[in-house]
Scaffold this motif. Structure first.
Motif, PDB file in Angstrom:
ATOM      1  N   TYR A 199       3.244 -21.459 -54.266  1.00 42.35           N
ATOM      2  CA  TYR A 199       2.873 -20.840 -55.532  1.00 42.35           C
ATOM      3  C   TYR A 199       4.045 -20.049 -56.100  1.00 42.35           C
ATOM      4  O   TYR A 199       4.283 -20.033 -57.297  1.00 42.35           O
ATOM      5  CB  TYR A 199       1.668 -19.933 -55.302  1.00 42.35           C
ATOM      6  CG  TYR A 199       1.153 -19.276 -56.543  1.00 42.35           C
ATOM      7  CD1 TYR A 199       0.276 -19.956 -57.383  1.00 42.35           C
ATOM      8  CD2 TYR A 199       1.546 -17.999 -56.891  1.00 42.35           C
ATOM      9  CE1 TYR A 199      -0.194 -19.379 -58.528  1.00 42.35           C
ATOM     10  CE2 TYR A 199       1.073 -17.407 -58.044  1.00 42.35           C
ATOM     11  CZ  TYR A 199       0.206 -18.093 -58.865  1.00 42.35           C
ATOM     12  OH  TYR A 199      -0.251 -17.513 -60.012  1.00 42.35           O
ATOM     13  N   GLY A 231      15.884 -21.380 -50.272  1.00 38.83           N
ATOM     14  CA  GLY A 231      17.270 -21.773 -50.406  1.00 38.83           C
ATOM     15  C   GLY A 231      18.147 -21.171 -49.332  1.00 38.83           C
ATOM     16  O   GLY A 231      19.224 -20.662 -49.591  1.00 38.83           O
ATOM     17  N   VAL A 232      17.666 -21.204 -48.104  1.00 46.87           N
ATOM     18  CA  VAL A 232      18.456 -20.731 -46.966  1.00 46.87           C
ATOM     19  C   VAL A 232      19.720 -21.596 -46.872  1.00 46.87           C
ATOM     20  O   VAL A 232      19.685 -22.774 -47.233  1.00 46.87           O
ATOM     21  CB  VAL A 232      17.618 -20.843 -45.672  1.00 46.87           C
ATOM     22  CG1 VAL A 232      18.448 -20.528 -44.442  1.00 46.87           C
ATOM     23  CG2 VAL A 232      16.414 -19.925 -45.760  1.00 46.87           C
ATOM     24  N   ILE A 260      13.280 -24.683 -47.746  1.00 37.87           N
ATOM     25  CA  ILE A 260      13.438 -25.403 -49.010  1.00 37.87           C
ATOM     26  C   ILE A 260      13.272 -24.439 -50.192  1.00 37.87           C
ATOM     27  O   ILE A 260      14.031 -24.469 -51.148  1.00 37.87           O
ATOM     28  CB  ILE A 260      12.425 -26.562 -49.108  1.00 37.87           C
ATOM     29  CG1 ILE A 260      12.789 -27.655 -48.091  1.00 37.87           C
ATOM     30  CG2 ILE A 260      12.419 -27.163 -50.507  1.00 37.87           C
ATOM     31  CD1 ILE A 260      11.757 -28.754 -47.967  1.00 37.87           C
ATOM     32  N   ARG A 277       6.955 -33.375 -50.551  1.00 38.90           N
ATOM     33  CA  ARG A 277       7.483 -34.669 -50.127  1.00 38.90           C
ATOM     34  C   ARG A 277       7.869 -34.637 -48.646  1.00 38.90           C
ATOM     35  O   ARG A 277       7.689 -35.620 -47.939  1.00 38.90           O
ATOM     36  CB  ARG A 277       8.698 -35.030 -51.000  1.00 38.90           C
ATOM     37  CG  ARG A 277       9.312 -36.372 -50.681  1.00 38.90           C
ATOM     38  CD  ARG A 277       8.271 -37.485 -50.814  1.00 38.90           C
ATOM     39  NE  ARG A 277       8.785 -38.737 -50.287  1.00 38.90           N
ATOM     40  CZ  ARG A 277       8.766 -39.073 -49.009  1.00 38.90           C
ATOM     41  NH1 ARG A 277       8.249 -38.236 -48.114  1.00 38.90           N
ATOM     42  NH2 ARG A 277       9.241 -40.228 -48.605  1.00 38.90           N
ATOM     43  N   TRP A 278       8.359 -33.488 -48.186  1.00 41.67           N
ATOM     44  CA  TRP A 278       8.763 -33.378 -46.781  1.00 41.67           C
ATOM     45  C   TRP A 278       7.561 -33.635 -45.866  1.00 41.67           C
ATOM     46  O   TRP A 278       7.670 -34.274 -44.819  1.00 41.67           O
ATOM     47  CB  TRP A 278       9.354 -31.990 -46.501  1.00 41.67           C
ATOM     48  CG  TRP A 278       9.833 -31.841 -45.106  1.00 41.67           C
ATOM     49  CD1 TRP A 278      11.048 -32.202 -44.619  1.00 41.67           C
ATOM     50  CD2 TRP A 278       9.091 -31.322 -43.999  1.00 41.67           C
ATOM     51  NE1 TRP A 278      11.112 -31.950 -43.279  1.00 41.67           N
ATOM     52  CE2 TRP A 278       9.928 -31.415 -42.869  1.00 41.67           C
ATOM     53  CE3 TRP A 278       7.806 -30.806 -43.849  1.00 41.67           C
ATOM     54  CZ2 TRP A 278       9.522 -30.998 -41.601  1.00 41.67           C
ATOM     55  CZ3 TRP A 278       7.400 -30.396 -42.593  1.00 41.67           C
ATOM     56  CH2 TRP A 278       8.258 -30.490 -41.483  1.00 41.67           C
ATOM     57  N   ALA A 321       7.158 -20.638 -55.444  1.00 39.34           N
ATOM     58  CA  ALA A 321       8.371 -21.438 -55.534  1.00 39.34           C
ATOM     59  C   ALA A 321       8.489 -22.109 -56.894  1.00 39.34           C
ATOM     60  O   ALA A 321       7.520 -22.207 -57.639  1.00 39.34           O
ATOM     61  CB  ALA A 321       8.370 -22.500 -54.448  1.00 39.34           C
ATOM     62  N   ASP A 322       9.708 -22.561 -57.166  1.00 42.07           N
ATOM     63  CA  ASP A 322       9.915 -23.360 -58.359  1.00 42.07           C
ATOM     64  C   ASP A 322       9.244 -24.702 -58.198  1.00 42.07           C
ATOM     65  O   ASP A 322       9.016 -25.171 -57.096  1.00 42.07           O
ATOM     66  CB  ASP A 322      11.424 -23.584 -58.578  1.00 42.07           C
ATOM     67  CG  ASP A 322      11.988 -22.537 -59.515  1.00 42.07           C
ATOM     68  OD1 ASP A 322      11.196 -22.000 -60.300  1.00 42.07           O
ATOM     69  OD2 ASP A 322      13.190 -22.268 -59.436  1.00 42.07           O
ATOM     70  N   PHE A 323       8.982 -25.325 -59.322  1.00 43.56           N
ATOM     71  CA  PHE A 323       8.262 -26.582 -59.293  1.00 43.56           C
ATOM     72  C   PHE A 323       9.004 -27.649 -58.485  1.00 43.56           C
ATOM     73  O   PHE A 323       8.429 -28.306 -57.622  1.00 43.56           O
ATOM     74  CB  PHE A 323       8.031 -27.073 -60.717  1.00 43.56           C
ATOM     75  CG  PHE A 323       7.129 -28.243 -60.765  1.00 43.56           C
ATOM     76  CD1 PHE A 323       5.797 -28.103 -60.412  1.00 43.56           C
ATOM     77  CD2 PHE A 323       7.600 -29.487 -61.137  1.00 43.56           C
ATOM     78  CE1 PHE A 323       4.945 -29.178 -60.439  1.00 43.56           C
ATOM     79  CE2 PHE A 323       6.755 -30.571 -61.160  1.00 43.56           C
ATOM     80  CZ  PHE A 323       5.429 -30.417 -60.820  1.00 43.56           C
ATOM     81  N   ALA A 324      10.297 -27.771 -58.762  1.00 43.35           N
ATOM     82  CA  ALA A 324      11.074 -28.802 -58.075  1.00 43.35           C
ATOM     83  C   ALA A 324      11.100 -28.563 -56.571  1.00 43.35           C
ATOM     84  O   ALA A 324      11.042 -29.480 -55.764  1.00 43.35           O
ATOM     85  CB  ALA A 324      12.492 -28.834 -58.622  1.00 43.35           C
ATOM     86  N   GLN A 325      11.150 -27.261 -56.200  1.00 38.13           N
ATOM     87  CA  GLN A 325      11.174 -26.928 -54.769  1.00 38.13           C
ATOM     88  C   GLN A 325       9.847 -27.272 -54.112  1.00 38.13           C
ATOM     89  O   GLN A 325       9.814 -27.846 -53.029  1.00 38.13           O
ATOM     90  CB  GLN A 325      11.446 -25.435 -54.592  1.00 38.13           C
ATOM     91  CG  GLN A 325      12.855 -25.044 -54.974  1.00 38.13           C
ATOM     92  CD  GLN A 325      13.009 -23.544 -55.035  1.00 38.13           C
ATOM     93  OE1 GLN A 325      12.056 -22.818 -55.336  1.00 38.13           O
ATOM     94  NE2 GLN A 325      14.202 -23.086 -54.744  1.00 38.13           N
ATOM     95  N   PHE A 328       7.832 -29.448 -55.021  1.00 38.61           N
ATOM     96  CA  PHE A 328       7.733 -30.899 -54.939  1.00 38.61           C
ATOM     97  C   PHE A 328       8.500 -31.421 -53.721  1.00 38.61           C
ATOM     98  O   PHE A 328       8.004 -32.248 -52.967  1.00 38.61           O
ATOM     99  CB  PHE A 328       8.275 -31.541 -56.214  1.00 38.61           C
ATOM    100  CG  PHE A 328       8.182 -33.030 -56.190  1.00 38.61           C
ATOM    101  CD1 PHE A 328       6.962 -33.653 -56.371  1.00 38.61           C
ATOM    102  CD2 PHE A 328       9.300 -33.801 -55.942  1.00 38.61           C
ATOM    103  CE1 PHE A 328       6.861 -35.023 -56.310  1.00 38.61           C
ATOM    104  CE2 PHE A 328       9.212 -35.174 -55.881  1.00 38.61           C
ATOM    105  CZ  PHE A 328       7.990 -35.795 -56.069  1.00 38.61           C
ATOM    106  N   GLN A 329       9.715 -30.902 -53.515  1.00 39.52           N
ATOM    107  CA  GLN A 329      10.502 -31.308 -52.347  1.00 39.52           C
ATOM    108  C   GLN A 329       9.735 -31.011 -51.064  1.00 39.52           C
ATOM    109  O   GLN A 329       9.714 -31.807 -50.121  1.00 39.52           O
ATOM    110  CB  GLN A 329      11.838 -30.556 -52.305  1.00 39.52           C
ATOM    111  CG  GLN A 329      12.957 -31.205 -53.099  1.00 39.52           C
ATOM    112  CD  GLN A 329      13.329 -32.570 -52.556  1.00 39.52           C
ATOM    113  OE1 GLN A 329      13.210 -32.826 -51.375  1.00 39.52           O
ATOM    114  NE2 GLN A 329      13.757 -33.451 -53.435  1.00 39.52           N
TER     115      GLN A 329
END
Lengths: 353, 268, 285
Positions: free
Chosen positions: A188, A126-127, A123, A200-201, A190-194, A196-197
């Motif tokens: 840490y 970004g693979v 996630i 959530r996973w 990663a981007d915030f949105a990532q 978060f994803q």
């Protein structure tokens, strides 16, 4: 003092036939429960759909909203719930017996942390979307899960011949913490949105919206199930301890290896399919033992069935309760499972009585 | 006849047993004695085939133990550990039936015959009335008896089959006096009524004197003395092995030797 | 008398100017990407000495020290930069208290809708002594949005689902805009009806069923990943074909809009609204 183990009565001086009939009744009963859950769940949901419309052959599937809700939004996730719930509950049973620890879960040996790390990396880095036609996140989580148990297994077999369940347990717990630290580190960066994803996973989601993921998980679950089928009697004897089991003619190492690998395979496949959904692997086995006693010939299949039914139920709640919002199914299993487990701990005392 | 011939064993680099030769004839009762850490339990595990000797070999009726198929060996040779702890609520009958493992296929359910044997063994150990009780709710003595019943249920019941061996590790170590006497009586009876060869290891000299006709006395992994009970159990061997000055005399009521430890040698 | 009065007024005015100049912060740290961008847009850029780890716009921020973000602000580094104004998130209460104890002024960012964002920009201008350019910036954004509104004013409003988060390659963990916040406002301004406008939240996590039931005419998916390859974009759009009963999917109206202006309410909000409007009403542009 209760004169029985389990709420379903054990009759004193029961004949072999009576015992066999009881076993069949228990298994058929639990199987019916699972089948009933799987059949009913797709009929329930926030949207009212008409079964006649669902199966109306005159409307093209692409235009048939009711059919799509039934066959894409509900049925695959119901089936996913049944597979994941059954696999996690059965893996919990096997690992509790293998580790001789009633508090063991399918995630005790680092499976969930490994899977989460795998999913996380895909996630956040970004693979590419798919690896050989399979979405990258489930593949990575499955690989992560197997890598984690591989490390744990390697450590547990390194020091001496045989499989040290103590090392297995300690290595699993340690690896869980280590992987969690790596996960935090990756998060840490990663981007915030990532991140978060990724978070959530971890809460689990069975909304697969297609049958493909089920087909990918199925072969592994079937292999695990075939191994599980061979285990129950040996697991019974293994709970006496390795030496006592060996003295009764069990090939202890082979049995432990089979149990460990099949439980890991089932857990890895389940996590890849639905995320690391907690509590099923621990509350279902205990609930089943409470109902039918300790014999793994009953506990294992009954747990698989009850786990399937329970997760299907939780997931139905997850997609219905706050509609149109979706609740993380892992939150529901934990909210039901946590209090239940505490109750179990208080009333049953957990250990020898 | 169960025989260990010059067996040695080490855990890693740590040698535990060195060139031990002991044997017990069919129907005999051998006691393995020694202080803590002398290698009693290791010897018992070698005799049971749970460990493989580094040197030497263990044989049952002249056949190497490791030549037996696992199941075939389990049908003739059973082990009762010092304590049996279960993590789940198996019933007493469940535990007894676990002894039938070597008689059943992987998917087989116990038949009437298996149930009959398990119940007879519970009967023989005086625990038949506990059949539906969860094993974990039993007292220490009851557990030990059920564990013995489960071990006995392993044996072939065919009368023509060759003799069977029961190996007991510290059978009375954690029991109160009454339970100790119960177990002693049970072992004696099993030996007589069920044609069972028994090997038990213990650090209780009086238990050994009471039950065993032959003793093997271990000291730091070597065989300090072996032979008939009254030959082995002497003031001198006890002083040599345990470092304890003891009074050994024949008890009038039981006609058995009793050992009364007096003082350690240093304080003498 | 009038001369004295005039002098007094001038003196007073001069005093006010000196006062405001003294209050004008000289070293600003901002860890809120949208407001960092706004600071640069209103001409306060040269005074910005530290930015958030996720700040990408404008290009100048790349050379400035990164001091963490929403979850992990590096307080030691922030204080070491000796700022006299720190722009941070409203939820960072501990940090706000810490900075106030250290005698450092803070500007607290509160997430909101379009009008809130414009007000925030004006307010930030006031706090940094850039009132005039800040007002001009806010007016320009408001004007841009008004132009978009007038372009689509008479047109029918299609039902739009605005998705801003999803597990890659699947339809799991889909997050869409609810009826609150700037995403919802942008959709409405762009001439679409948000299908989840009656959910009083900024974000809604969706199941496949709720998406099928919502039946949007247009799906707009936002991604901050500006570097996503065309292949991957096509593959991500392709995923939606699983839910063929959704009118947007059937009509091929699934749009993928890339760029962080879509997920951060800042100076490029007008551009973002226009881009959404182009997707919703291509015929109007």
């Amino acid at each position: 003092m209760p004169s029985q183990a389990g709420l379903l009565p054990v009759v004193a001086r029961a004949t072999a036939g009576a015992r066999r009939r009881r076993a069949w009744a228990v298994q058929v009963g639990f199987l019916l429960m699972a089948v009933l859950a799987v059949l009913c769940a797709p009929l329930v949901g926030p949207t009212a759909i008409s079964l006649r419309q669902v199966f109306d052959p005159t409307v093209a599937f692409a235009d048939n909203v009711d059919a799509q809700i039934f066959f894409i939004a509900r049925l695959p996730r119901t089936l996913a719930g049944a597979l994941v719930g059954g696999a996690l509950a059965a893996a919990g049973v096997v690992l509790q017996a293998l580790l001789r620890n009633p508090l063991a879960t399918p995630f005790t040996l680092g499976v969930s942390a490994g899977a989460s790390l795998g999913a996380m990396l895909v996630i956040t880095l970004g693979v590419p979307l798919t690896l050989a036609g399979v979405p990258a996140v489930p593949v990575a989580s499955f690989v992560g899960a197997l890598a984690a148990v591989g490390v744990v297994y390697g450590l547990a077999t390194m020091r001496r011949q045989g499989l040290s369940t103590n090392v297995l347990l300690l290595a699993g717990v340690t690896l869980n913490s280590l992987f969690s630290a790596i996960i935090l580190f990756v998060q840490y960066l990663a981007d915030f949105a990532q991140s978060f994803q990724a978070i959530r996973w971890v809460m689990g989601n069975l909304d697969v919206s297609s049958y493909q993921p089920l087909l990918w998980a199925l072969p592994m679950l079937l292999v695990a199930a075939a191994a599980f089928a061979r285990l129950p009697r040996a697991l019974n004897v293994l709970t006496l301890g390795a030496d006592s089991a060996a003295a009764r003619g069990i090939d202890v190492l082979r049995t432990q290896r089979l149990a460990f690998i099949s439980a890991s395979l089932a857990t890895g496949a389940a996590v890849a399919l639905g995320g690391p959904i907690g509590f099923i692997g621990i509350i279902i086995p205990h609930l089943v033992r409470l109902l039918v006693g300790a014999d793994h010939r009953l506990v294992l299949p009954a747990s698989a069935c009850l786990g399937a039914a329970f997760l299907v139920l939780c997931d139905t709640a997850a997609r219905t309760l706050l509609s149109p919002m979706e609740l993380p199914v892992g939150v529901i299993t934990a909210m039901l499972g946590g209090p239940f487990f505490l109750w179990l701990l208080v009333t049953r005392g957990g250990g020898p009585r | 006849m169960l025989r260990a011939d010059g067996v040695s064993f080490a855990y890693g680099d740590e040698a535990v047993l060195d060139e031990i030769t002991v044997s017990v004839s069919e129907g005999g009762l051998l006691g393995v004695l020694g202080p803590n850490g002398s290698g009693k339990t290791t010897l018992l595990k070698l005799l049971a085939g749970l460990l493989t000797p580094a040197r030497g070999e263990v044989s049952l009726d002249g056949l190497r133990l490791h030549g037996f198929a696992r199941g075939a060996l389990a049908r003739r040779l059973a082990v009762v550990p010092q304590e049996t702890e279960l993590i789940f609520d198996y019933t007493v009958l469940d535990v007894a039936l676990m002894g039938r493992y070597p008689h059943l296929g992987p998917f087989e359910f116990e038949g009437p015959g298996d149930l009959d044997i398990a119940r007879r063994m519970l009967d023989a150990t005086g625990t038949a009335h506990l059949e539906t009780r969860p094993f974990r709710t039993l007292s220490g003595g009851e557990r030990q008896r059920v564990a013995i019943a489960s071990a006995l249920a392993q044996f072939d019941t065919d009368v023509s089959s060759p003799g069977r061996v029961l190996l007991l590790d510290e059978p009375t170590a954690s029991l109160d006096l009454a339970a100790q006497l119960d177990i002693m009586a049970l072992v004696a009876r099993l030996r007589e009524e069920h044609r069972t060869t028994v090997v038990l290891c213990t650090h209780d000299l009086n238990l050994a004197a009471r039950l065993c006709d032959h003793l093997a006395l271990l000291r730091e992994g070597t065989l300090a003395a072996a032979g008939r009970t009254d030959e082995v159990l002497t003031r001198d061997t006890i002083a040599g092995v345990y470092g304890v000055e003891a009074d050994v005399h024949r008890h009038e009521a039981t006609d058995r030797l009793t050992v009364l430890p007096l003082r350690t040698k240093e304080s003498a | 008398m009038t001369r004295i009065r005039r002098l007094l007024v001038v003196a007073l005015a001069a005093w006010v100017v000196v006062l405001t100049a003294q209050n004008r912060p000289a070293r600003i740290v901002s860890i809120v990407p949208a407001l960092t961008e706004a600071l640069f847009s209103m001409g306060a850029g040269p005074r910005v000495v530290g930015v958030g780890s996720f700040d990408r716009h404008p290009a100048e921020v790349e050379t400035l020290p990164k001091v963490g973000g929403l979850i992990d602000p590096d307080m030691e580094q922030i204080i070491a930069l000796t700022p006299d104004l720190v722009v941070l998130y409203g939820s960072q209460e501990d940090q706000v208290a810490q900075l106030e104890r250290a005698g450092i002024s803070v500007f607290v960012y509160a997430h909101g809708g379009l009008t809130d964002t414009l007000a925030t920009i004006r307010e930030l201008g006031g706090r940094t002594g850039q009132d005039v350019p800040a007002d001009a910036l806010a007016d320009r954004i408001a004007d841009q949005i008004a132009q978009v509104r007038s372009r689509i004013a008479e047109r029918p409003r299609p039902r739009v689902m605005l998705v801003f988060g999803r597990e890659p390659g699947t339809l799991s963990n889909v997050y869409a805009s609810g009826g609150l916040g700037f995403l919802h406002d942008m959709v409405e301004a762009a001439g679409g009806d948000n299908v989840f406008s009656d959910v009083a939240r900024e974000s809604v996590q969706l199941s496949s069923e709720s998406m099928l039931t919502a039946a949007p005419d247009i799906i707009i998916e936002l991604s901050y990943d500006e570097r996503m390859t065309p292949d991957r974009q096509a593959a991500e759009r392709e995923v939606w074909n699983r839910l063929r009963a959704i009118p947007a999917v059937q009509a091929g109206r699934v749009h993928l809009l890339l760029g962080n202006e879509f997920v951060q309410p800042g100076p490029r909000m007008g551009d973002a609204t226009e881009a959404i409007a182009r997707a919703v009403h291509p015929e109007a542009f």
